[in-house]
Write an enzyme that holds these catalytic residues in place. Sequence first.
Site: not given
Ligand code: PLP
Length: 423
Positions: A275, A343
């Site tokens: 991600g 705030c």
């Molecule tokens: C959040 C998540 C990802 C992605 O993580 P990154 O650090 O953004 O690469 C992949 N697999 C699972 C199961 C996740 O919960």
Amino acid sequence: MDHFQYREGILHAEDVPIPTIAAAIGTPFYCYSTATMTRHYNVLAGSLDGTGAKICYAVKANSNQAVIRTMADLGAGADVISGGELQRALAAGVSPDDVVFAGPGKTRGELAQALAAGIYQFNVESEPELRALSAVAVEMGKIAPVSIRVNPDVDAGTHEKITTGRKQNKFGIPIDRAGEVFDLGAALPGVAMLGVAVHIGSQITDLAPFEESFDRALRLIDELRAAGHDIRRCNLGGGLGIPYGGETPPSPADYGRMVKRLTANRQLDLVLEPGRVLVGNAGILVASVIHEKHEGRRFIIIDAAMNDLIRPAMYDSWHEIIPVAEAAADAAFSDADIVGPICESGDTLAKGRAMPPLAPNDLIAVRSAGAYGAVMASTYNSRPLVAEVMVHGDQFAVIRPRQSIEDLIARDQPPAWLQPGSG
Ligand SMILES: *Cc1c(COP(=O)(O)O)cnc(C)c1O
């Protein structure tokens, strides 16, 4: 490497000057660079060349339709964590056969939704979930493709809120219990037990914990195969870190080499769920200076706040913050706290940063805000969700308009006894 660079003293996103966007739509806004996302995807995909790995973009990092579609056009599938994300991925044109569904609390409704869609794989995280999936699949006359997410008890060495692979974390089935759960799955109707999944956390800046968790997953696969299970898939999760400031995360090339070395000749279909590494450095948050306040400390008060970007308040994250108009070489820098108008004192985006003199309405950019930025925004303090913009070469487009305060108020429904004039 990203495509947010100064040209003749003005910050650009690819070929678009940031002030042009600000003049068109106001501030604050998120701005994403197509070229940066493309580059990051291609570097990662290139590092896995020849492995046949499926890259399922972790939609939760940034789930705007334009971002998912950009990833899908590059060849990515989607890793989703909710029925909502599944719907978003499908709406953006991701093929169901390229979707994996993770998360420790899938509801029966979500399981049915994903079965109806015909996704590639469920990453099942507990025995009750496996039983529920079996029951829902039988009711629907389907066979659910399953990988079991195991918890390898490896410390990812990251922030405690985003470490997920220790045995005290809520994720996955303890790796030493996995054998029993595969035996159970083999006996249950409606599920096909195909693989093992791991994901030990996010913003991981060292290769060693990845290697340790992959190694444990692969050894488990050997054991399961020896016990007669037909394991064909291995899901390596996401979590690769990015440089926000001084970090030196493993390069995708080193990561890819390690994956290839560990998985060579194992006859496994690999899935990755990156991600942040794809979108984190492909986005900035642009804000305007409201004013400065000098009371012993220098505070730069801007029109973006913790509701727009919660990472500093939530994870103590460090984001680089730069002026959109590049500071002159002889500018008098001084340390400042960069804060929003909300705030609470947690509404501090950065502390003690050397910043040049800034005047009201000057633009600043918070870098590395493409992942876990807009998606984690809220409307706290009745601050409408900010606009999102995508740049492609010399073009830009608003990919989510700024919410209006009227939109926000209209969502509230006071009961009849409180209607104006009802008393
Ligand atoms: C959040 C998540 C990802 C992605 O993580 P990154 O650090 O953004 O690469 C992949 N697999 C699972 C199961 C996740 O919960």
